[in-house]
Design a protein around this motif. Sequence first.
Motif, PDB file in Angstrom:
ATOM      1  N   SER A 186       1.590   6.064   3.180  1.00 37.90           N
ATOM      2  CA  SER A 186       1.494   5.379   4.466  1.00 37.90           C
ATOM      3  C   SER A 186       1.216   3.907   4.221  1.00 37.90           C
ATOM      4  O   SER A 186       0.634   3.539   3.201  1.00 37.90           O
ATOM      5  N   ASP A 187       1.638   3.072   5.155  1.00 39.80           N
ATOM      6  CA  ASP A 187       1.306   1.656   5.005  1.00 39.80           C
ATOM      7  C   ASP A 187      -0.121   1.357   5.476  1.00 39.80           C
ATOM      8  O   ASP A 187      -0.584   0.227   5.408  1.00 39.80           O
ATOM      9  N   THR A 188      -0.827   2.385   5.917  1.00 34.58           N
ATOM     10  CA  THR A 188      -2.254   2.287   6.206  1.00 34.58           C
ATOM     11  C   THR A 188      -3.008   3.017   5.094  1.00 34.58           C
ATOM     12  O   THR A 188      -2.769   4.200   4.850  1.00 34.58           O
ATOM     13  N   TRP A 189      -3.918   2.331   4.401  1.00 32.64           N
ATOM     14  CA  TRP A 189      -4.604   2.934   3.252  1.00 32.64           C
ATOM     15  C   TRP A 189      -5.411   4.154   3.696  1.00 32.64           C
ATOM     16  O   TRP A 189      -6.163   4.093   4.658  1.00 32.64           O
ATOM     17  N   PRO A 190      -5.283   5.300   2.997  1.00 27.89           N
ATOM     18  CA  PRO A 190      -5.816   6.558   3.528  1.00 27.89           C
ATOM     19  C   PRO A 190      -7.264   6.882   3.192  1.00 27.89           C
ATOM     20  O   PRO A 190      -7.799   7.845   3.741  1.00 27.89           O
ATOM     21  N   SER A 199       0.832  -1.207   0.000  1.00 25.77           N
ATOM     22  CA  SER A 199       0.000   0.000   0.000  1.00 25.77           C
ATOM     23  C   SER A 199       0.861   1.250   0.000  1.00 25.77           C
ATOM     24  O   SER A 199       0.564   2.236  -0.702  1.00 25.77           O
ATOM     25  N   GLU A 200       1.933   1.233   0.773  1.00 25.21           N
ATOM     26  CA  GLU A 200       2.797   2.407   0.842  1.00 25.21           C
ATOM     27  C   GLU A 200       3.506   2.642  -0.485  1.00 25.21           C
ATOM     28  O   GLU A 200       3.647   3.787  -0.937  1.00 25.21           O
ATOM     29  N   VAL A 201       3.963   1.560  -1.126  1.00 25.78           N
ATOM     30  CA  VAL A 201       4.599   1.695  -2.438  1.00 25.78           C
ATOM     31  C   VAL A 201       3.615   2.285  -3.454  1.00 25.78           C
ATOM     32  O   VAL A 201       3.946   3.206  -4.206  1.00 25.78           O
ATOM     33  N   PHE A 202       2.383   1.764  -3.466  1.00 30.52           N
ATOM     34  CA  PHE A 202       1.382   2.241  -4.416  1.00 30.52           C
ATOM     35  C   PHE A 202       0.978   3.683  -4.099  1.00 30.52           C
ATOM     36  O   PHE A 202       0.854   4.526  -5.004  1.00 30.52           O
TER      37      PHE A 202
END
Length: 370
Positions: free
Chosen positions: A211-215, A191-194
Amino acid sequence: MKISASMKAAAIGGIALLALTSCASNEGGSGSGENGENGSSLTGTLNATGASSQDAAQQAWIASFQDTHSGVTINYQATGSGVGRDNFQGGGQAYIGSDRAFDDEEIAAGGFGSCVTDDIVEIPVYISPVAIIFNIEGVESLNLKPSVVADIFNGEITKWNDAAIAEDNDGVELPDLDISPVHRSDTSGTSEVFGTYLNAVAPDEWPHEPSDTWPVAEGESAQGTSGVVQTVTNGNGTIGYADASQAGTLGTVAVQVGEEFVSYSAEAAAQLVEASPLAEGRGAGDLVFEVDPAAAPAGSYPIALVSYLIACEQYEDANIAELVKEYFTFVASAEGQEVSAGAAGSAPLSETLRTQINGAIELIGSGAAE
């Protein structure tokens, strides 16, 4: 642009999974201390958690490694990168896989419970494109501009026959069908890469800090890489993102780089990474790339996952240090990289990068407690 600091996972839930074996491939290691025909004298067990994107590669690496080290058992649980990093900080992990390295704030804070000291080894051994996958009957591929991708995942473009999509897809029969974006529900380096890609190339449409948490709440959510792939596969009009090794027969997106649209491939992802500098101010064994999708050279694929193996420089148990060092050495070797390329479609390391990685691996066990 360096991948930003992210929120830590709320709970260290993956440690309880360590009693389980990760898959049938792990059953080959006896852990008995008896030498196999290969003559390896190494014995013991390594427990690890982390990135689900690495899972296919990890299982292939483990099976191949245990073929020549019959006294060693390695259990890798694909818990997701965030849980893996929390588990490493909490202790009890021999090593972890993570789709991002520990950030500068986490490194400064230290407190890596798996290690004797706060000196860690982070090596980028799994480089793979992140594919944008979709499921539309009769459509195998699409060209999408960065702004269009961002608007789709932000819920601004809601129909597959939207003019913004049709503009770059002459001859493709686009249905009057609702778009259903699918994102990761767990903390995820993918998710963070995307998100880093979207923020770098379409900041107006995607102003969210990586962020590694989808926003955003738009669309559906799913646990792990396999969950996203399954949700997209089982849906109609669905679109998501996943490590390209697990794209299967789903439709995939060619993304715009300069004046052309580039489909994902291991070679195109490698071009992006090879053009990226290593971060400054890190320890000798801490090899972290600063990947900037906005600076992707022509012909490269700008959504590349640079996934890491992370270990301690020093362990309480000298045997664990020896096992980790031997396993990491195999993973980074030409043979190990061929194994993951065959199993997961990853991009093999260049000889220049392998030399740097082997130097970092040599630090493992230096000063380990006896």
